[in-house]
Scaffold this motif. Structure first.
Motif, mmCIF file in Angstrom:
data_model
loop_
_atom_site.group_PDB
_atom_site.id
_atom_site.type_symbol
_atom_site.label_atom_id
_atom_site.label_comp_id
_atom_site.label_asym_id
_atom_site.label_seq_id
_atom_site.Cartn_x
_atom_site.Cartn_y
_atom_site.Cartn_z
ATOM 1 N N ARG A 88 0.826 -1.222 0.000
ATOM 2 C CA ARG A 88 0.000 0.000 0.000
ATOM 3 C C ARG A 88 0.853 1.263 0.000
ATOM 4 N NH1 ARG A 88 -3.011 -2.919 3.932
ATOM 5 N NH2 ARG A 88 -4.963 -3.622 3.007
ATOM 6 N N LYS A 138 -6.933 6.950 -4.589
ATOM 7 C CA LYS A 138 -7.636 5.652 -4.781
ATOM 8 C C LYS A 138 -7.580 5.207 -6.238
ATOM 9 C CE LYS A 138 -10.573 4.303 -1.273
ATOM 10 N NZ LYS A 138 -11.493 4.413 -0.333
ATOM 11 N N SER A 167 -11.748 1.599 -6.960
ATOM 12 C CA SER A 167 -11.983 1.961 -5.556
ATOM 13 C C SER A 167 -10.897 1.403 -4.623
ATOM 14 C CB SER A 167 -13.354 1.436 -5.123
ATOM 15 O OG SER A 167 -13.347 0.034 -5.265
ATOM 16 N N TRP A 168 -9.891 0.730 -5.203
ATOM 17 C CA TRP A 168 -8.857 0.144 -4.334
ATOM 18 C C TRP A 168 -7.919 1.239 -3.828
ATOM 19 C CZ3 TRP A 168 -7.091 -4.386 -8.072
ATOM 20 C CH2 TRP A 168 -8.146 -5.298 -8.188
ATOM 21 N N GLU A 169 -7.371 0.972 -2.626
ATOM 22 C CA GLU A 169 -6.357 1.887 -2.079
ATOM 23 C C GLU A 169 -5.147 1.926 -3.008
ATOM 24 O OE1 GLU A 169 -5.090 1.710 2.201
ATOM 25 O OE2 GLU A 169 -6.538 0.073 2.076
ATOM 26 N N SER A 170 -4.463 3.046 -3.014
ATOM 27 C CA SER A 170 -3.284 3.182 -3.858
ATOM 28 C C SER A 170 -2.170 2.223 -3.397
ATOM 29 C CB SER A 170 -2.803 4.629 -3.766
ATOM 30 O OG SER A 170 -1.587 4.757 -4.424
#
Ligand SMILES: C[C@](O)(CO)[C@H](O)COP(=O)(O)OP(=O)(O)OC[C@H]1O[C@@H](n2ccc(N)nc2=O)[C@H](O)[C@@H]1O
Ligand SMILES: Nc1ncnc2c1ncn2[C@@H]1O[C@H](COP(=O)(O)OP(=O)(O)OP(=O)(O)O)[C@@H](O)[C@H]1O
Length: 315
Positions: A48, A54, A90-93
């Protein structure tokens, strides 16, 4: 950080028949494919980047084969890109790190690259909790290549880290009859045998073989309906199944690459139940009842300078 390692198995073609070519340059095929225990390991890690935007996801690929591309040309990369495009907004970076331990020879007719692509799709399904069905996974795999859906249904049988619903799906199978472009799959029982795979030091382009086969005489074709029935009835023991172990692509590859024909003849002289070229070649496989015989043949082939491995078919 999340992490998963997926087994990416090799396949052989127990039979392969080719029909007409469609407008996109793909041939209709009718073939029976069998997964082997021999496999690459595809490790995925997601690192992450706290505070990043996002959906901003990087990809990196590493392998233990210096000559393999580690960019978009690698099927594992393309699989990751497909999943990020489709589901990643929509996933975290972060960065998806793909580390491939390759054992399966490259461009050999064993679907090594295809398997790595399927492994990334399966792995990301688990890592990102997507809850895709095996059917949905196969549809994504179809976008990557003709052998990729088979790799996905085979991997569903051989990876305990996958969700139960995927592993127990009725499509999960180590052996299938594949039609259409090779992506319409019907699960079969398959064979339970020791296998030697061997290749000369050359690569064969799948596209070249499919182009070449249009101008070849094809004296003999497999009866895949009969072979599928015999496999289902488990009549492997009496040897009749081998009547339909025919790969029509041999008509091109064995003529264009005499070293492959020579290897097949050498393997036939080792008294296997059957020897046949896999896919578009240049790998030839030999089927043995006893593992000791497979291992002995493998040792001899290595001494003769071939890249050779012994393994088993997967149930
Ligand atoms: C020979 C086999 O390995 C047998 O299992 C497969 O049919 C090949 O599958 P693959 O390597 O995944 O092939 P793809 O990457 O989809 O296609 C590579 C090239 O092979 C040719 N191709 C492939 C599959 C097919 N049914 N007809 C074809 O003519 C096309 O020219 C295509 O551009
Ligand atoms: N992860 C990968 N592993 C191996 N080859 C890859 C990979 N990604 C891309 N490739 C490229 O794909 C080409 C075909 O390799 P692959 O090992 O899949 O062939 P194959 O075993 O003949 O496959 P198939 O049986 O599906 O035709 C090679 O030229 C290779 O550079």
């Amino acid at each position: 950080m999340k992490e998963i390692t997926v087994r990416s198995f090799a396949k052989i073609n127990l039979s392969l028949d080719v029909g007409a070519c469609d407008a996109q340059g793909y041939h209709e095929v009718d073939m029976i494919m069998q997964q082997l225990a021999f496999h690459d390991d595809v490790q995925l890690r997601f690192v992450r980047f706290p505070g990043g935007k996002k959906g901003d996801i990087g990809i990196s690929v590493r392998t233990n084969r210096y000559y393999l591309p580690t960019d978009r040309r690698n099927l594992a990369w393309r699989a990751a890109e497909l999943m990020i495009d489709r589901y990643g907004s929509s996933w975290e970076s972060g960065r998806l790190e793909i580390n491939i331990l390759k054992r399966i020879p490259v461009a050999a007719g064993l679907a090594g690259g295809s398997g790595n692509g399927a492994a990334v799709i399966h792995g990301m399904n688990v890592m990102f909790g997507l809850k895709l069905t095996l059917g949905e996974i196969c549809s994504l795999c179809e976008e990557l290549g003709s052998d990729v859906p088979f790799s996905a249904v085979g991997q569903a049988r051989g990876n305990k880290v996958f969700p139960t619903a995927v592993r127990r799906d009725s499509m999960a199978a180590s052996c299938v009859r594949a039609t259409g472009r090779g992506t319409v799959l019907e699960p079969l029982r398959g064979i339970d045998r020791s296998i030697v795979i061997a290749k000369p030091a050359l690569s064969v382009s799948t596209a070249e073989v499919y182009r070449g086969i249009d101008n070849c005489d094809i004296p003999e074709r497999p009866d895949n309906r009969r072979l599928a029935r015999r496999l289902e009835e488990n009549v492997v023991g009496d040897g009749r199944v081998y009547e339909d172990f025919i790969n029509v692509l041999e008509n091109y590859t064995l003529a264009a690459y005499p070293k492959v024909a020579e290897l097949k003849e050498r393997m036939e002289r080792m008294h296997p139940e059957k020897a046949l070229m896999s896919g578009s070649g240049p790998t030839v496989f030999a089927v043995f009842r006893r593992m000791e015989d497979a291992q002995k043949s493998c040792r001899i082939l290595r001494k003769q300078g071939y890249e050779a491995y012994w393994t088993r078919t997967m149930k």
